[in-house]
Design an enzyme around this catalytic site. Structure first.
Site, PDB file in Angstrom:
ATOM      1  N   GLU A  96      15.896   2.479 -65.669  1.00  0.00           N
ATOM      2  CA  GLU A  96      15.669   3.535 -65.534  1.00  0.00           C
ATOM      3  C   GLU A  96      15.997   4.556 -66.584  1.00  0.00           C
ATOM      4  OE1 GLU A  96      15.637   4.820 -61.413  1.00  0.00           O
ATOM      5  OE2 GLU A  96      13.698   6.497 -61.529  1.00  0.00           O
TER       6      GLU A  96
ATOM      7  N   THR B 103      16.833   8.193 -55.403  1.00  0.00           N
ATOM      8  CA  THR B 103      17.992   9.564 -55.654  1.00  0.00           C
ATOM      9  C   THR B 103      18.264  10.299 -55.004  1.00  0.00           C
ATOM     10  OG1 THR B 103      18.306   7.792 -58.517  1.00  0.00           O
ATOM     11  CG2 THR B 103      19.050   9.883 -57.392  1.00  0.00           C
TER      12      THR B 103
ATOM     13  N   ASP C  25      11.234  -0.161 -60.250  1.00  0.00           N
ATOM     14  CA  ASP C  25      10.508   0.523 -58.630  1.00  0.00           C
ATOM     15  C   ASP C  25      10.263  -1.092 -58.131  1.00  0.00           C
ATOM     16  OD1 ASP C  25      11.455   3.241 -58.504  1.00  0.00           O
ATOM     17  OD2 ASP C  25       9.988   3.894 -59.701  1.00  0.00           O
TER      18      ASP C  25
HETATM   19  C1  LIP Z   1      11.783   6.491 -55.978  1.00  0.00           C
HETATM   20  C2  LIP Z   1      10.792   5.874 -55.611  1.00  0.00           C
HETATM   21  C3  LIP Z   1      10.461   6.681 -54.647  1.00  0.00           C
HETATM   22  C4  LIP Z   1       9.413   7.629 -54.399  1.00  0.00           C
HETATM   23  C5  LIP Z   1      10.239   8.230 -54.940  1.00  0.00           C
HETATM   24  C6  LIP Z   1      11.170   7.492 -56.134  1.00  0.00           C
HETATM   25  P1  LIP Z   1      14.200   7.656 -58.124  1.00  0.00           P
HETATM   26  O1  LIP Z   1      12.218   6.811 -57.157  1.00  0.00           O
HETATM   27  O2  LIP Z   1      10.834   4.670 -55.100  1.00  0.00           O
HETATM   28  O3  LIP Z   1       9.693   5.270 -53.764  1.00  0.00           O
HETATM   29  O4  LIP Z   1       8.613   7.697 -53.544  1.00  0.00           O
HETATM   30  O5  LIP Z   1       9.430   9.614 -54.970  1.00  0.00           O
HETATM   31  O6  LIP Z   1      10.421   8.239 -57.278  1.00  0.00           O
HETATM   32  O7  LIP Z   1      13.462   8.834 -58.536  1.00  0.00           O
HETATM   33  O8  LIP Z   1      14.490   7.937 -56.258  1.00  0.00           O
HETATM   34  O9  LIP Z   1      13.904   6.207 -58.382  1.00  0.00           O
END
Ligand code: LIP
Length: 284
Positions: free
Chosen positions: A82, A103, A232
């Site tokens: 990522e 995050t 993800d």
């Molecule tokens: C998150 C995603 C989540 C989404 C968040 C965010 P990150 O990824 O896993 O499903 O709804 O807005 O994108 O940014 O925490 O890696």
């Protein structure tokens, strides 16, 4: 047991077992490191797609630990991380790494974030590990071998998990997520506005990887999200598939940034049909 001579590198299922062991070890080490960093305080290192889309120093440290561990063990593999982008490989194996999925939860001290590591062989996910260091839960899957839930203090080999057997959309507890861009969030809110009266309820926990794993063990009946990326979806998608869910996009497409839908077989068709009517992937 395979009949393979000792001096040949492992392939197929034997290789998948080695990849899983490596992913489990690195997810646990990175996750435990990230949890320790959280206790010492969080530092936002950068923002990405919007001022609220943050990268913490822990995201960067976690990805560094995982990617250097993968490449030390398997220097010819490709990696898509990522935070670090794509590093091509020549072995036919590509790793998908989300160093902290959730995050914003991590930033706020909410215990719903995870390290997510998947391995693809010839473009197909074969191994997935999702580890939540705040709860100590880990979810693992190997293609064709089922999905397992490992809880702290439980059997280290974990226990097999299966998704919900629900057949009625109006009884379904459905998880979703939202992107960071305001325009996307407005469109996602419209989809939820229509869907909310038609299902049992909606949940938004903030980590796609954990949403997929929770659905895989029946904590939700189904999940959908627009904007989730390969890192993800890789590990959680395999956990969900191996737990009996159908994971896809809309209109015959594979799951991806346009839309990812995970649902038990009997719910998948009706949920996808409704999401297509609502143009949840903005491609209709
Ligand atoms: C998150 C995603 C989540 C989404 C968040 C965010 P990150 O990824 O896993 O499903 O709804 O807005 O994108 O940014 O925490 O890696």
């Amino acid at each position: 047991m395979t009949d393979q001579p000792d001096d040949l590198p492992p392939d197929g299922p034997a290789l998948d077992g080695l990849l899983l062991d490596l992913a489990v070890d690195l997810a646990r080490r990175a996750g435990d490191h990230v949890r320790a960093l959280r206790e010492a305080g969080v530092r936002v290192a950068a923002t990405k797609s919007s001022p609220t889309d943050v990268v913490t120093a822990a995201d960067q440290a976690s990805e560094h630990l995982i990617v250097s561990g993968l490449l030390a063990a398997r220097p010819d593999d490709g990696v898509l991380g990522e935070e670090g982008g794509e590093r091509p490989g020549g072995s036919g194996i590509r790793w998908l790494v989300d160093p902290i999925d959730g995050t914003v939860n991590y930033l706020y001290g909410l215990p719903q974030y995870a390290v997510s590591i998947a391995a693809e062989r010839d473009g197909q996910a074969v191994v997935g590990v999702v580890y939540n260091p705040a709860s100590g839960e880990m979810f693992t899957a190997r293609r064709g071998q089922g999905a397992r839930w490992h809880r702290p203090g439980g059997d280290p080999d974990g226990v097999p998990i299966r998704c919900s057997a629900l057949t009625r959309l109006d009884r379904a507890l459905v998880a979703t997520g939202f992107g960071y861009a305001p325009e996307r969030r407005a469109a996602q809110a419209e989809v939820v506005r229509h869907l909310l009266p038609e299902v049992r309820d909606i949940r938004r926990f903030g980590s796609a990887a954990l949403d997929l794993c929770f659905a895989a063990m029946g904590r939700f009946d189904a999940y959908f999200e627009q904007g989730a990326q390969a890192w993800d979806l890789g590990a959680g998608g395999l956990v969900a598939t191996e737990a009996g869910m159908v994971v896809s996009g809309l209109r015959g497409r594979p799951a991806g940034p346009d839309l990812a839908v995970a649902a038990p077989p009997a719910l998948h068709g009706p949920l996808c049909a409704r999401l297509a009517e609502l143009d949840a992937d903005n491609t209709g």
